[in-house]
Scaffold this active site. Structure first.
Site, PDB file in Angstrom:
ATOM      1  CB  SER A  90      -2.325   2.966  -4.009  1.00 39.89           C
ATOM      2  OG  SER A  90      -2.881   4.098  -3.369  1.00 39.89           O
ATOM      3  NE  ARG A 113      -4.780   8.265   5.223  1.00 35.38           N
ATOM      4  CZ  ARG A 113      -4.745   7.465   4.161  1.00 35.38           C
ATOM      5  NH1 ARG A 113      -5.120   7.915   2.971  1.00 35.38           N
ATOM      6  NH2 ARG A 113      -4.338   6.221   4.277  1.00 35.38           N
ATOM      7  CG  ASP A 143      -1.736   1.231   1.374  1.00 35.74           C
ATOM      8  OD1 ASP A 143      -2.434   1.567   0.401  1.00 35.74           O
ATOM      9  OD2 ASP A 143      -1.672   1.875   2.433  1.00 35.74           O
ATOM     10  CE1 TYR A 145      -0.833   9.058  -1.537  1.00 42.42           C
ATOM     11  CE2 TYR A 145      -2.568   7.539  -2.192  1.00 42.42           C
ATOM     12  CZ  TYR A 145      -1.690   8.564  -2.491  1.00 42.42           C
ATOM     13  OH  TYR A 145      -1.667   9.090  -3.758  1.00 42.42           O
TER      14      TYR A 145
END
Length: 221
Positions: free
Chosen positions: A117, A42, A11, A13
């Site tokens: 992602s 976020r 992944d 982030y």
């Protein structure tokens, strides 16, 4: 590398890149509110991707990220001007990767290495290029190719098909507990990069391994 593992999937982030490395830029534009805006940004970014998936109203992650930014700035009492939005969205293309990332990736040359992602290619490709990491990955895979956000089974199936391996031959890394739960439920072997020392998700699909950073996966070599 364990003989049964043929592909490493990372992944992006929070796993490879620190999403809160935008705090400094947020603080420049919104003094004393940078940290709060980054955190809300976020939170809503993840929430909006889930909501759009549930509503059957897919839009690329770059759009989701911009929508989340607008919400975050408004929640904390500011208006978001066009040039400010451009500045902060550009900051997302220059996130800082975690210190150990490059060295760890270079240790795994005997298997496929891929990024997978929710980020769309207009975010992912320049981010990885700007960080100087492009040559360390065999594939950069985005859910945008199939319009299915993680943690849907269809999203993980897309990554599997791109790499041409079996589910049990994948070691999947993420810092997001929900992503680890989704990947484990799909059939990947999983390593949770628990950078924030959070409790395990109570979804009855625990990770195969838990590490505080990516250096932990070196034991899979």
């Amino acid at each position: 590398m364990s003989s049964s593992i043929k592909a490493l999937i990372f992944d992006v982030y929070g796993t490879l890149f620190d999403v809160h490395s935008v705090i400094e830029k947020c603080e420049e534009l919104y003094p004393e509110k940078g940290k709060q805006i980054s955190q809300t940004w976020r939170q809503k970014q993840i929430e909006y991707s889930f909501l759009r998936q549930l509503m059957g109203n897919y839009t690329p992650f770059s759009h989701v990220t911009a929508d989340a930014l607008r919400y975050a700035v408004h929640e904390h009492g500011y208006e978001l001007l066009h040039n400010q939005e451009q500045t902060l969205m550009n900051a997302y293309l220059h996130l800082q990767h975690y210190d150990e990332v490059e060295a760890v990736l270079k240790e795994f040359t005997n298997c496929k290495r891929a990024v997978f992602s929710n980020g769309s290619h207009d975010m992912l490709d320049p981010l990885i290029k700007n960080a100087g990491l492009t040559s360390l990955f065999d594939k950069i895979i985005s859910v945008d190719d199939v319009k299915q956000y993680k943690p849907t089974p269809a999203s993980y199936l897309h990554a599997l098909n791109v790499l041409g391996v079996e589910r049990h031959e994948v070691l999947f890394m993420s810092s997001n507990g929900w992503d680890i739960s989704g990947a484990k439920s799909f059939g990947f072997r999983t390593a949770w990069i628990n950078r924030l020392h959070k409790p395990t998700e109570q979804l009855q699909v625990p990770p195969d391994a838990i590490y505080s950073d990516l250096r932990g996966i070196l034991e899979w070599k």
